[in-house]
Design a protein around this motif. Structure first.
Motif, PDB file in Angstrom:
ATOM      1  N   VAL A  76      12.705  74.120  -1.066  1.00 51.39           N
ATOM      2  CA  VAL A  76      12.213  72.764  -0.817  1.00 51.39           C
ATOM      3  C   VAL A  76      12.104  71.984  -2.128  1.00 51.39           C
ATOM      4  O   VAL A  76      11.390  72.379  -3.048  1.00 51.39           O
ATOM      5  CB  VAL A  76      10.840  72.804  -0.114  1.00 51.39           C
ATOM      6  CG1 VAL A  76      10.306  71.385   0.099  1.00 51.39           C
ATOM      7  CG2 VAL A  76      10.942  73.533   1.212  1.00 51.39           C
ATOM      8  N   VAL A  86      15.778  71.541   1.658  1.00 49.91           N
ATOM      9  CA  VAL A  86      15.142  70.231   1.749  1.00 49.91           C
ATOM     10  C   VAL A  86      15.181  69.618   0.357  1.00 49.91           C
ATOM     11  O   VAL A  86      14.867  70.293  -0.628  1.00 49.91           O
ATOM     12  CB  VAL A  86      13.671  70.335   2.213  1.00 49.91           C
ATOM     13  CG1 VAL A  86      13.022  68.950   2.275  1.00 49.91           C
ATOM     14  CG2 VAL A  86      13.571  71.045   3.548  1.00 49.91           C
ATOM     15  N   THR A 133      17.086  67.509   5.398  1.00 52.21           N
ATOM     16  CA  THR A 133      16.750  68.888   5.752  1.00 52.21           C
ATOM     17  C   THR A 133      17.973  69.499   6.420  1.00 52.21           C
ATOM     18  O   THR A 133      18.368  69.067   7.502  1.00 52.21           O
ATOM     19  CB  THR A 133      15.547  68.928   6.703  1.00 52.21           C
ATOM     20  OG1 THR A 133      14.454  68.202   6.125  1.00 52.21           O
ATOM     21  CG2 THR A 133      15.110  70.355   6.979  1.00 52.21           C
TER      22      THR A 133
END
Length: 254
Positions: free
Chosen positions: A145, A181, A247
């Motif tokens: 992420v 992400v 994402t």
């Protein structure tokens, strides 16, 4: 909203034959992660971030299940690592990677990694260079992420992104998944804004990971913010925490 990219042709044909929309395999339910989010060991600061970070939705999109071996690629302070620990349960394991370069830059990265690994019996700290994570076992899934753009920062040599993409591919079991992400950059900008704005063009991520052998399976609008002009540094107070992010879920072919 999740937009599947790969559909089974036979299922689609049957659905169209009866006038229905094509069916796809469902992601895990957000309810599956309620216990992990309710873990009393999670710091209050982590809980305060849940509304914005939507961890249950992210893990559902990633399809994280009990018993899996999962990698947290660049664990940061351990926010996601703690949740993954509860999500995979006692039969599963989380391998929390912190790049050696990050720890050399700021000691706190190493301290956080050590503390989280010590606090959870099913979490192991993983070291190695940014482009060569030393995951000790084949993994069912890897989640990263807001880190992929860092592979293209100026301090890292050219080719770091390709090397890391290949390493992530090698770390997964056949059929394993990688969820990425990151902060969206302007379309067509490639990796050129990774250093100045800490953003990356989604197409550049898809290109790098496809080159490594991955297949893009699905994407989600979970963190989409169309009002973000994608022109400001993500640390700018005016936009921080409100950036448009993509994402993506990739799969390693079986």
């Amino acid at each position: 909203m999740i937009r599947p990219l790969v559909l089974a042709a036979t299922v689609a044909a049957l659905a169209l034959a009866v006038g229905a929309a094509p069916a796809v395999a469902a992601d895990a339910s957000t309810a599956d992660y309620a216990a992990a989010l309710a873990d009393p060991a999670r710091p209050a600061a982590d809980r305060d971030r849940d509304a914005a970070r939507k961890p249950a939705e992210l893990l559902a999109f990633a399809g994280i299940k009990p018993g899996q071996s999962v990698g947290d690629y660049v664990m940061g302070g351990g926010y996601l690592t703690r949740i993954l620990s509860g999500a995979v349960g006692t039969a599963g394991h989380v391998y929390a990677f912190q790049p050696a370069e990050f720890i050399a830059f700021r000691k706190q990265y190493g301290d956080d990694q050590t503390a989280v690994a010590a606090a959870y019996a099913n979490v192991d700290a993983v070291g190695g260079a940014f482009a060569a994570p030393a995951f000790p076992v084949p993994l069912d899934a890897i989640v990263t992420v807001q880190n992929f753009h860092d592979l293209y920062l100026k301090p890292f040599p050219e080719g770091t992104g390709d090397k890391a993409s290949a390493a992530l591919f090698a770390a997964l079991k056949p059929g394993g998944t990688l969820v990425v992400v990151d902060h969206s950059a302007a379309d067509g900008s490639g990796t050129t804004l990774s250093d100045s704005l800490h953003r990356i063009d989604k197409a550049a991520v898809v290109a790098a990971l496809t080159k490594a052998g991955f297949v893009l399976e699905a994407e989600s609008d979970l963190y989409k913010r169309p009002e973000d002009p994608r022109t400001a540094n993500v640390f700018d107070p005016a936009i921080r925490g409100k950036t448009d992010q993509f994402t993506l879920r990739f799969r390693k072919p079986e």
